[in-house]
Design a protein around this motif. Structure first.
Motif, PDB file in Angstrom:
ATOM      1  N   GLY A 137      -5.037  -4.230  -7.834  1.00 49.05           N
ATOM      2  CA  GLY A 137      -4.712  -3.103  -6.957  1.00 49.05           C
ATOM      3  C   GLY A 137      -3.540  -2.265  -7.414  1.00 49.05           C
ATOM      4  O   GLY A 137      -3.250  -1.229  -6.817  1.00 49.05           O
ATOM      5  N   ALA A 184       0.525   3.375  -8.124  1.00 45.98           N
ATOM      6  CA  ALA A 184      -0.280   3.364  -6.905  1.00 45.98           C
ATOM      7  C   ALA A 184      -0.549   1.908  -6.524  1.00 45.98           C
ATOM      8  O   ALA A 184      -0.968   1.106  -7.371  1.00 45.98           O
ATOM      9  N   SER A 210       0.844  -1.192   0.000  1.00 42.62           N
ATOM     10  CA  SER A 210       0.000   0.000   0.000  1.00 42.62           C
ATOM     11  C   SER A 210       0.881   1.245   0.000  1.00 42.62           C
ATOM     12  O   SER A 210       1.771   1.382   0.838  1.00 42.62           O
ATOM     13  N   GLU A 266       2.694   4.527  -2.696  1.00 44.08           N
ATOM     14  CA  GLU A 266       2.980   5.064  -4.025  1.00 44.08           C
ATOM     15  C   GLU A 266       4.457   4.927  -4.372  1.00 44.08           C
ATOM     16  O   GLU A 266       5.316   4.927  -3.498  1.00 44.08           O
ATOM     17  N   ASP A 292      -2.741  -0.357  -4.077  1.00 47.84           N
ATOM     18  CA  ASP A 292      -3.920  -0.384  -3.222  1.00 47.84           C
ATOM     19  C   ASP A 292      -4.140  -1.817  -2.731  1.00 47.84           C
ATOM     20  O   ASP A 292      -4.951  -2.563  -3.265  1.00 47.84           O
TER      21      ASP A 292
END
Length: 388
Positions: A184, A202, A143, A145, A204
């Motif tokens: 994700g 990104a 999780s 960046e 997720d």
């Protein structure tokens, strides 16, 4: 090898690479779209055997490869180097299964790799990574960046560095091989000055398991630094290739261009500038070669030598290209001119894979550490004599 004087076989190989870059790769580069992965160019690098050679080469041969390609086609050089940077963690720390899955695809030019280390808040300070790898059963969920990632978001897989242990600094980082199709994981392209693709990623809750770890959990920072120590001298070689191209263009231009009653080369200010450009380029080349040879020989001073090589070569290339533009005048700023292209290309290497300031920090740290070790070593015999 003599003191950094290439033998006839090496010289012939460099000339062959320049010719391949000029005749086979540059036309494909011209057809590419700025800011996008040029897959036909990557495929050609595979078909010509250059990607396979990339992973077989030692640091010195890697530098010759990158310098020669950069002289004639910077896009080809960069496409090759990014494949190496993104795949090197797999080569050096991957499992047999990871290598079997990806290395044949990369060397054939069918798969595109990316090295995902930098983040919005952790570029030069790679030990401050914030991308989290939270435990989820036997695996983790990523999780956060990544930013300024070359080949993102179009790569087929990423060598990703994430924090698996909070508060542990560099010791809390693990390297993962993350295919681009993992749920994700999304990305976006960034419009940059240089023409090669750069993007943001990104994460997720991206799932990764033990089979995705590169090396060992908690040892990812070492994987990253090992890769960078190999590639930093070759970034210098890329810079030297650009500097040499700019120097040769300047020599040709100042021979044929007349002003004030004669060729530009007869003006002392022009001739002295050309001499300075040549001297700095050769000094940078020799330092790059020395660092690469040190790496191949397992010299313990590799971090310092690699940092010095990247520092001097990238700063030299900036000076040489800028001086070449000045010698050519306004024509060099016209879109499509070789020097206009080099002027855009030469700026980024002073930042990526450790900015100039980071290289100076590494050099200074290594110098003082060596001095402290020498002082401690000299003090031990005196202490032992006093005890006796």
């Amino acid at each position: 090898m003599p003191a950094f004087s290439l033998d006839p076989v090496q010289r012939a190989w460099c000339e062959e690479l320049r010719a391949l870059a000029r005749d086979r790769l540059a036309p494909l580069a011209e057809q590419g779209e700025p800011g996008r992965v040029n897959r036909p160019l990557v495929a050609a690098l595979g078909e010509l055997g250059l990607l396979k050679r990339l992973f077989e080469a030692g640091a010195f041969e890697l530098c010759l490869l990158r310098e020669s390609l950069a002289y004639a086609c910077t896009e080809a050089e960069t496409a090759l180097a990014l494949q190496g940077l993104g795949t090197s963690p797999v080569v050096r720390a991957g499992t047999d299964a990871q290598r079997a899955r990806w290395l044949p695809e990369v060397t054939a030019g069918r798969a595109v790799a990316a090295f995902a280390l930098s983040e919005p808040g952790a570029g030069s300070d790679a030990g401050a990574l914030a991308l989290r790898a939270d435990r989820d059963g036997d695996g983790w969920r990523l999780s956060g960046e990544k930013c300024w990632i070359s080949n993102a978001p179009e790569a087929d897989f990423y060598s990703v560095f994430a924090r698996t242990c909070e508060g542990a600094g560099p010791r809390g980082i693990t390297a993962f091989l993350v295919p681009a199709d993992r749920p994700g994981l999304t990305g976006s392209a960034l419009e940059m000055l240089s023409p090669h693709p750069i993007g943001a990623l990104a994460f997720d809750g991206v799932p990764v398991g033990p089979e995705d770890v590169l090396g060992e959990p908690g040892r990812g920072f070492g994987v990253a630094m090992d890769t960078l120590n190999l590639f930093r001298p070759s970034v210098g070689a890329f810079a030297v290739g650009m500097a040499q191209a700019a120097l040769d263009a300047t020599l040709a231009h100042t021979e044929r261009r007349t002003a004030f009653g004669g060729p530009l080369k007869d003006l002392q200010s022009v001739a002295h500038t050309a001499a300075e450009m040549a001297t700095r380029t050769e000094a940078a080349r020799l330092l790059v070669y020395a660092a690469a040879c040190a790496y191949d020989e397992g010299d313990p001073e590799v971090p310092r030598r690699s940092a010095m090589a990247k520092l001097l070569a990238t700063e030299t290339a900036q000076y040489v290209v800028d001086a070449a533009v000045q010698a050519h005048g306004a024509a060099a700023l016209r879109r499509g001119h070789l020097l206009e292209h080099l002027y855009r290309e030469v700026r980024a290497p002073r930042i990526y894979e450790g900015a100039t300031e980071v290289q100076r920090t590494i050099v200074a740290k290594e110098l003082y550490a060596a001095r402290a070790a020498a002082t401690a070593s000299a003090a031990r015999p005196e202490a032992e004599e006093a005890v006796r």
